[in-house]
Write an enzyme that holds these catalytic residues in place. Structure first.
Site, PDB file in Angstrom:
ATOM      1  N   ASP A 178      37.053 -17.638 -19.090  1.00 22.43           N
ATOM      2  CA  ASP A 178      37.733 -18.052 -17.865  1.00 22.43           C
ATOM      3  C   ASP A 178      37.681 -17.044 -16.726  1.00 22.43           C
ATOM      4  O   ASP A 178      38.375 -17.221 -15.720  1.00 22.43           O
ATOM      5  CB  ASP A 178      39.199 -18.383 -18.174  1.00 22.43           C
ATOM      6  N   GLU A 179      36.889 -15.996 -16.843  1.00 19.07           N
ATOM      7  CA  GLU A 179      36.785 -15.057 -15.721  1.00 19.07           C
ATOM      8  C   GLU A 179      35.430 -14.366 -15.716  1.00 19.07           C
ATOM      9  O   GLU A 179      34.784 -14.210 -16.745  1.00 19.07           O
ATOM     10  CB  GLU A 179      37.912 -14.033 -15.750  1.00 19.07           C
ATOM     11  N   ASP A 237      38.886 -15.878 -11.501  1.00 21.56           N
ATOM     12  CA  ASP A 237      39.762 -15.979 -12.670  1.00 21.56           C
ATOM     13  C   ASP A 237      40.410 -17.359 -12.664  1.00 21.56           C
ATOM     14  O   ASP A 237      41.151 -17.705 -11.732  1.00 21.56           O
ATOM     15  CB  ASP A 237      40.824 -14.876 -12.608  1.00 21.56           C
TER      16      ASP A 237
END
Length: 362
Positions: A110-111, A16
């Site tokens: 983003d993860e 993350d």
């Protein structure tokens, strides 16, 4: 019930990025470094899309109205989002993941989950892989990432929050069940505020409270989610990392500069939303049967109305007509409307409706 030995053997990493959008902006603009930054619109109806850790110290969070964010942090600096840049950086990060495994399940820009049980570099310890990935991300992009390592996706996700920012944590099969028992249910990934409030009314405050409830009881009170809660309260999550996770819905929404009271201006807002959804679905060859209208009122109450067709929606005209029909049924409206959204789902017979919102004005 103990954790399945086959599940124990899995090695899952949840990566993350830390304050991703805001960190990209601080990276690219040295004047923003060390300052409270919010990515999003600063107008009266703007919403925070992401906040730097300096801003979070003041209680600024994503989805917070910009007016509220500015009130909490008078020195807050608003920056317009640059999704093309975020996608490019996300692509760089994805390339780093592929150095270790092809079992990658992106959750957003983003993860992502990575299954490194068998990995390309034959590294036996997942925590070492996570550390290598985080160091490589820092070297290539200049950004910090946090990671969670565990034997299942649920606990890997929970672990990635434990030592943020720029840290990592591991939850082993031995301590997984105890970790869940001690955790407040409102902190469970996937348990939203309304479900947490319902659990609290039922006397469920922790994972241990949840574990004490029988499967039939949970199914009676939570329907099909009952089995999921029964399992995760015991640290059990057998979901595989799915590299080609199918998109279950496509939606677009917009927040208005001025509240809408009347039907005609509301109808006018539906057309561009439906068109954006249709362009995306048509370009991807996605054919859905369920249309959902989302309405957020001026007091922030949110309602949805859906209609499912026996056959896939065939044209933009049909999508717009159904959306307009759902809207018209809400008028005359009891209160002003702040936001409208249109979502198309039930692709290829899928009945789920986990919205994947397109980016409109924020």
């Amino acid at each position: 019930m103990s954790v399945d030995p086959a599940q124990q053997a899995r090695k899952i990493i949840h990566v993350d990025m830390d304050a991703f959008y805001a960190s990209v902006e601080q990276r690219d603009n040295p004047e923003l470094r060390g300052k409270p930054v919010a990515v999003g619109g600063s107008a009266a109806r703007g919403v925070v899309a992401a906040a730097s850790y300096e801003a979070r110290a003041y209680g600024v969070r994503s989805a917070l109205p910009s007016v509220t964010a500015k009130r909490r942090c008078p020195d807050l600096i608003f920056v317009s989002p640059r999704f093309d840049v975020y996608r490019a950086v996300s692509g760089q990060i994805r390339e780093i993941f592929t150095e270790h495994t092809d079992l990658i399940e992106p959750l957003s820009l983003d993860e992502a989950y990575l299954d490194v049980t068998s990995n390309k570099q034959d590294i036996p310890i997942a925590t070492e892989i996570a550390a290598m990935i985080r160091a490589r991300i820092k070297d290539v992009t200049g950004l910090n990432a946090s990671a969670g390592i565990s034997y299942c996706k649920f606990l890997a996700k929970m672990a990635s929050d434990l030592n943020k920012p720029n840290g990592q944590a591991v939850i082993t099969p031995r301590n997984g069940p105890a970790f869940v028992e001690a955790l407040a249910v409102k902190k469970f990934h996937g348990v939203g505020p309304s479900t947490a409030a319902k659990m609290e009314r039922l006397g469920i405050l922790t994972g241990a409270d949840l574990k004490a409830k029988s499967l039939p009881w949970l199914q009676e009170h939570f329907g099909k989610s009952g089995a999921w809660y029964h399992n995760i309260s015991r640290g059990i999550d057998n979901r595989p990392v799915q590299p080609d996770r199918p998109r279950k819905s496509v939606g677009a929404e917009d927040t208005f500069t001025v509240d809408i009271f009347d039907l005609d201006p509301a109808r006018a807002e539906i057309s561009p939303l439906a068109a954006k959804v249709w362009r995306h679905c048509d370009g991807k060859g996605l054919h859905g049967r369920t249309v959902t209208l989302k309405v957020k009122y001026a007091d922030f109450q949110i309602i949805t109305r859906s209609r499912t067709s026996s056959t896939p929606i065939g044209t933009l005209k049909d999508l717009e007509a159904i959306s307009q029909s759902l809207l018209e049924a809400l008028f005359p409206t009891p209160k002003a409307i702040r936001l409208l959204g249109v979502t198309l789902s039930s692709f290829n017979g899928d009945e789920e409706a986990d919205a994947d919102q397109l980016e409109l004005q924020i």
